[in-house]
Motif scaffolding. Structure first.
Motif, mmCIF file in Angstrom:
data_model
loop_
_atom_site.group_PDB
_atom_site.id
_atom_site.type_symbol
_atom_site.label_atom_id
_atom_site.label_comp_id
_atom_site.label_asym_id
_atom_site.label_seq_id
_atom_site.Cartn_x
_atom_site.Cartn_y
_atom_site.Cartn_z
ATOM 1 N N THR A 1 27.449 27.876 33.705
ATOM 2 C CA THR A 1 27.120 26.605 34.531
ATOM 3 C C THR A 1 25.589 26.495 34.056
ATOM 4 O O THR A 1 24.814 27.246 33.327
ATOM 5 N N LYS A 2 24.933 25.215 34.420
ATOM 6 C CA LYS A 2 23.486 24.992 34.246
ATOM 7 C C LYS A 2 22.694 25.984 34.868
ATOM 8 O O LYS A 2 21.465 26.064 34.325
ATOM 9 N N THR A 3 22.992 26.497 35.918
ATOM 10 C CA THR A 3 22.071 27.579 36.598
ATOM 11 C C THR A 3 22.598 28.816 36.745
ATOM 12 O O THR A 3 21.690 29.779 37.007
ATOM 13 N N ILE A 4 23.777 29.281 36.317
ATOM 14 C CA ILE A 4 24.317 30.437 36.355
ATOM 15 C C ILE A 4 25.020 31.007 34.845
ATOM 16 O O ILE A 4 25.792 30.175 34.502
ATOM 17 N N HIS A 5 24.777 32.098 34.541
ATOM 18 C CA HIS A 5 25.340 32.379 33.191
ATOM 19 C C HIS A 5 25.620 33.952 33.584
ATOM 20 O O HIS A 5 24.544 34.706 33.350
ATOM 21 N N GLN A 6 26.779 34.323 33.885
ATOM 22 C CA GLN A 6 27.017 35.722 34.211
ATOM 23 C C GLN A 6 28.264 36.189 34.132
ATOM 24 O O GLN A 6 29.321 35.406 34.188
ATOM 25 N N THR A 7 28.501 37.278 33.791
ATOM 26 C CA THR A 7 30.067 38.062 33.592
ATOM 27 C C THR A 7 30.260 39.091 34.634
ATOM 28 O O THR A 7 29.128 40.019 34.677
ATOM 29 N N THR A 8 31.183 38.903 35.556
ATOM 30 C CA THR A 8 31.414 40.013 36.522
ATOM 31 C C THR A 8 32.824 40.536 36.109
ATOM 32 O O THR A 8 33.916 39.904 36.061
ATOM 33 N N GLN A 9 32.851 42.095 36.230
ATOM 34 C CA GLN A 9 34.274 42.493 36.108
ATOM 35 C C GLN A 9 34.658 43.095 37.365
ATOM 36 O O GLN A 9 33.780 43.828 38.182
ATOM 37 N N LEU A 10 35.811 42.532 37.918
ATOM 38 C CA LEU A 10 36.664 43.164 38.922
ATOM 39 C C LEU A 10 37.581 44.421 38.605
ATOM 40 O O LEU A 10 38.407 44.036 37.978
ATOM 41 N N ILE A 11 37.244 45.424 38.869
ATOM 42 C CA ILE A 11 38.491 46.569 38.615
ATOM 43 C C ILE A 11 39.381 46.651 39.977
ATOM 44 O O ILE A 11 38.797 47.026 41.086
ATOM 45 N N VAL A 12 40.422 46.222 40.004
ATOM 46 C CA VAL A 12 41.100 45.939 41.165
ATOM 47 C C VAL A 12 42.128 47.046 40.895
ATOM 48 O O VAL A 12 43.397 47.037 40.273
ATOM 49 N N HIS A 13 42.229 48.170 41.904
ATOM 50 C CA HIS A 13 43.039 49.202 42.144
ATOM 51 C C HIS A 13 44.308 48.836 42.904
ATOM 52 O O HIS A 13 44.239 48.376 43.933
ATOM 53 N N PHE A 14 45.676 48.881 42.667
ATOM 54 C CA PHE A 14 46.797 48.783 42.802
ATOM 55 C C PHE A 14 47.068 47.649 43.607
ATOM 56 O O PHE A 14 47.452 47.410 44.798
ATOM 57 N N LEU A 15 46.922 46.187 42.940
ATOM 58 C CA LEU A 15 47.149 44.874 43.225
ATOM 59 C C LEU A 15 48.577 44.859 43.190
ATOM 60 O O LEU A 15 49.356 45.081 42.136
ATOM 61 N N VAL A 16 49.349 44.334 44.218
ATOM 62 C CA VAL A 16 50.670 44.109 44.147
ATOM 63 C C VAL A 16 51.015 42.528 44.507
ATOM 64 O O VAL A 16 50.363 42.419 45.648
ATOM 65 N N GLY A 17 51.999 42.008 43.909
ATOM 66 C CA GLY A 17 52.439 40.578 44.380
ATOM 67 C C GLY A 17 53.615 40.277 43.408
ATOM 68 O O GLY A 17 54.152 40.956 42.594
ATOM 69 N N GLU A 18 54.024 38.907 43.700
ATOM 70 C CA GLU A 18 55.181 38.355 43.161
ATOM 71 C C GLU A 18 54.948 38.490 41.654
ATOM 72 O O GLU A 18 53.973 38.246 41.180
ATOM 73 N N TRP A 19 56.089 38.645 40.901
ATOM 74 C CA TRP A 19 56.115 38.519 39.680
ATOM 75 C C TRP A 19 55.631 39.772 38.764
ATOM 76 O O TRP A 19 55.605 39.966 37.444
ATOM 77 N N MET A 20 54.962 40.653 39.639
ATOM 78 C CA MET A 20 54.699 41.755 38.973
ATOM 79 C C MET A 20 55.717 42.898 38.773
ATOM 80 O O MET A 20 56.814 42.364 39.094
ATOM 81 N N ASN A 21 55.533 43.917 38.055
ATOM 82 C CA ASN A 21 56.749 44.885 37.578
ATOM 83 C C ASN A 21 57.292 45.595 39.005
ATOM 84 O O ASN A 21 56.927 47.020 39.192
ATOM 85 N N LEU A 22 58.195 44.849 39.743
ATOM 86 C CA LEU A 22 58.743 45.526 40.891
ATOM 87 C C LEU A 22 60.328 45.314 40.957
ATOM 88 O O LEU A 22 60.919 44.544 40.132
#
Length: 186
Positions: free
Chosen positions: A70-91
């Protein structure tokens, strides 16, 4: 993506359609007026937040990259999400598949480590809406894993179960039973 659309976000999806399952999901999301499938990503767009989701070499771990430009924020953040489970995942109706392994819904690992995507998304959306800088890397784990932490706590988010585990599993099984045909196509 569906939850972001339900929350009123405009979503532009960028992915290859490699089979019938991807086409079904595209058709499913494409009914929403706030969803657009794009062929290429413009890295120079202002006032945009890009979210890139990829699997990692670790089973059950997703890397979610948030790029704010954006005009005020230029950043990259990586979220490392462990064992996220929800619909459409391999289940299936008995558990989660991770390559050659199957983790039962009744296993200690599932009960201790699994993060319900419905518990994760409100936290994720609040991160998207933050106006100030985020750390470059944030580890996201189940609150039940908090006793095993050994790293800098500033770089961790602990997701708490917001409903009983059996309700989470019941929702997954119901979705799987309803869309069973689409879980098994490529």
């Amino acid at each position: 993506m569906n939850r972001l659309l339900e929350e009123g976000f405009e979503v532009k999806g960028f992915s290859k359609i490699n089979g019938e399952k991807e086409q079904f999901l595209l058709d499913f999301l494409g009914r929403n007026a706030s969803f657009t499938r794009i062929e290429a990503v413009d890295d120079n767009e202002w006032n945009r937040t890009k979210i890139i989701v990829t699997k990692t070499s670790q089973p059950l771990t997703h890397l979610i990259e948030i790029k704010k430009n954006t005009k005020t924020i230029h950043q990259t953040t990586q979220l490392i999400v462990h064992f996220l489970v929800g619909e459409w995942m391999n289940l299936d109706d008995s558990g989660i598949h991770t390559g050659k392994h199957h983790i039962s819904y009744t296993s200690d690992q599932f009960n201790k480590e699994a993060i319900d995507i419905d518990d994760f998304l409100p936290v994720f959306i609040s991160l998207l809406l933050k106006k100030h800088d985020l750390p470059p890397v944030v580890n996201v784990i189940s609150n039940k894993m908090a006793t095993n932490r050994t790293k800098n706590l500033e770089n961790y988010l602990f997701i708490r179960d917001n409903r009983p585990r059996h309700i989470f599993v019941k929702r997954l099984k119901k979705h799987y039973q309803r869309y069973n045909r689409f879980y098994h196509i490529s």
